[in-house]
Design a protein around this motif. Structure first.
Motif, short mmCIF file in Angstrom:
data_model
loop_
_atom_site.label_atom_id
_atom_site.label_comp_id
_atom_site.label_asym_id
_atom_site.label_seq_id
_atom_site.Cartn_x
_atom_site.Cartn_y
_atom_site.Cartn_z
N ARG A 164 0.83 -1.20 0.00
CA ARG A 164 0.00 0.00 0.00
C ARG A 164 0.87 1.25 0.00
O ARG A 164 2.04 1.24 0.40
CB ARG A 164 -0.95 -0.01 1.19
N GLU A 165 0.25 2.35 -0.45
CA GLU A 165 0.95 3.63 -0.56
C GLU A 165 0.59 4.54 0.61
O GLU A 165 -0.44 4.37 1.26
CB GLU A 165 0.56 4.32 -1.87
N ASP A 166 1.44 5.50 0.85
CA ASP A 166 1.15 6.54 1.82
C ASP A 166 -0.05 7.36 1.32
O ASP A 166 -0.08 7.78 0.17
CB ASP A 166 2.37 7.45 1.99
N GLN A 167 -1.05 7.55 2.19
CA GLN A 167 -2.28 8.23 1.78
C GLN A 167 -2.49 9.55 2.52
O GLN A 167 -3.58 10.11 2.49
CB GLN A 167 -3.49 7.31 2.04
N ARG A 168 -1.46 10.08 3.13
CA ARG A 168 -1.66 11.29 3.93
C ARG A 168 -2.04 12.50 3.07
O ARG A 168 -2.94 13.27 3.45
CB ARG A 168 -0.39 11.59 4.74
N ASP A 169 -1.40 12.67 1.92
CA ASP A 169 -1.75 13.80 1.06
C ASP A 169 -3.19 13.68 0.56
O ASP A 169 -3.91 14.69 0.46
CB ASP A 169 -0.79 13.89 -0.12
N MET A 170 -3.58 12.47 0.23
CA MET A 170 -4.94 12.26 -0.26
C MET A 170 -5.96 12.58 0.85
O MET A 170 -6.97 13.24 0.60
CB MET A 170 -5.08 10.81 -0.74
N LEU A 171 -5.69 12.13 2.08
CA LEU A 171 -6.59 12.42 3.19
C LEU A 171 -6.68 13.92 3.43
O LEU A 171 -7.77 14.45 3.73
CB LEU A 171 -6.10 11.71 4.45
N ALA A 172 -5.59 14.63 3.26
CA ALA A 172 -5.57 16.08 3.47
C ALA A 172 -6.45 16.82 2.47
O ALA A 172 -6.87 17.95 2.73
CB ALA A 172 -4.14 16.60 3.40
N GLY A 173 -6.77 16.18 1.35
CA GLY A 173 -7.63 16.80 0.35
C GLY A 173 -9.08 16.36 0.42
O GLY A 173 -9.89 16.79 -0.41
N PHE A 174 -9.43 15.54 1.40
CA PHE A 174 -10.80 15.02 1.51
C PHE A 174 -11.61 15.95 2.41
O PHE A 174 -11.35 16.05 3.61
CB PHE A 174 -10.77 13.60 2.07
N GLN A 175 -12.62 16.61 1.84
CA GLN A 175 -13.33 17.67 2.55
C GLN A 175 -14.45 17.20 3.49
O GLN A 175 -14.71 17.87 4.50
CB GLN A 175 -13.91 18.66 1.53
N PRO A 176 -15.18 16.11 3.22
CA PRO A 176 -16.28 15.73 4.10
C PRO A 176 -15.81 15.38 5.52
O PRO A 176 -14.61 15.26 5.78
CB PRO A 176 -16.85 14.48 3.39
#
Length: 234
Positions: A164-176
């Protein structure tokens, strides 16, 4: 149509992980769905996520614990606009460190040699709080999930986790809204990882469950269920 809540279980866990929460959500009028990550082709989170997305309605709320949190973050990456809100329980948005990856590979090697033991009494202190180690009902439920799924599922799920990949940047862009829940004494995904996720998410909220280890939904079902119902109703 009533709102759907999807539950994603962790490594070597099944629907028993969320039994209390599913009952409460259904009693409150929600539709529920518990993912099955045991299929023969589930050796990546993308494969898991695509299967689950095909089963779920256009909009849903998502709850993932441990490995289920990794799968939930992959769903956010692939189809984030379909997710109304996200709950991450006792999990991490980071990829494994080299040390943790080496430990996983060692467990895979043992399993390949026929030395699969699931969650044994020796491993239970890693997963549940020390105050619950004499709780026969809880410890039996945890070990039964692992034994029921077995070594082949263990191999596939560990393989997915390793890649699996690091998902921190993706989580930082999730607005809900993002609710992060963690047992204070979680030794598998320690509290600082949950603090990090709650800070990264633009609408993040952290709840710490006291005297609780890694399997918060089973160890402290009333507290977790109450938090989830409040979060769903907001």
């Amino acid at each position: 149509m009533s709102q759907t809540v999807a539950f994603f279980p962790g490594l070597l866990c099944d629907e028993a992980l969320f039994a209390a929460q599913v009952r409460a959500c259904e009693a409150a009028g929600y539709e529920t769905y518990v993912a099955d990550f045991s299929a023969a082709h589930h050796e990546s989170f993308e494969a898991m996520a695509l299967d689950i997305l095909a089963d779920l309605p256009d909009r849903f709320s998502l709850v993932g614990l441990s490995m289920g949190g990794y799968a939930a973050l992959k769903v956010i990456e692939l189809a984030g606009k379909r997710v109304e809100r996200l709950a991450l329980l006792d999990t991490s948005a980071r990829a494994d460190t080299p040390e943790i990856s080496a430990r996983r590979r060692g467990l895979l090697e043992l399993s390949a040699k026929g030395d699969f033991k699931g969650v044994t009494p020796r491993l239970l202190p890693l997963y549940i709080h020390q105050s619950r180690l004499q709780d026969a009902e809880l410890t039996h439920a945890v070990t039964a999930m692992a034994e029921g799924l077995g070594p082949d599922v263990f191999r596939r799920q560990q393989t997915a986790i390793l890649h699996r990949e690091d998902q921190r940047d993706m989580l930082a862009g999730f607005q809900p809204p993002v609710l992060v829940i963690c047992g204070r004494q979680d030794q598998v995904t320690p509290l600082y990882l949950s603090e990090e996720m709650a800070e990264l998410a633009p609408s993040g909220e952290l709840l710490v469950i006291e005297e609780c280890g890694h399997l918060s939904t089973m160890e402290r079902p009333e507290e977790v269920t109450r938090a989830l119902l409040r979060w769903l109703a907001e």
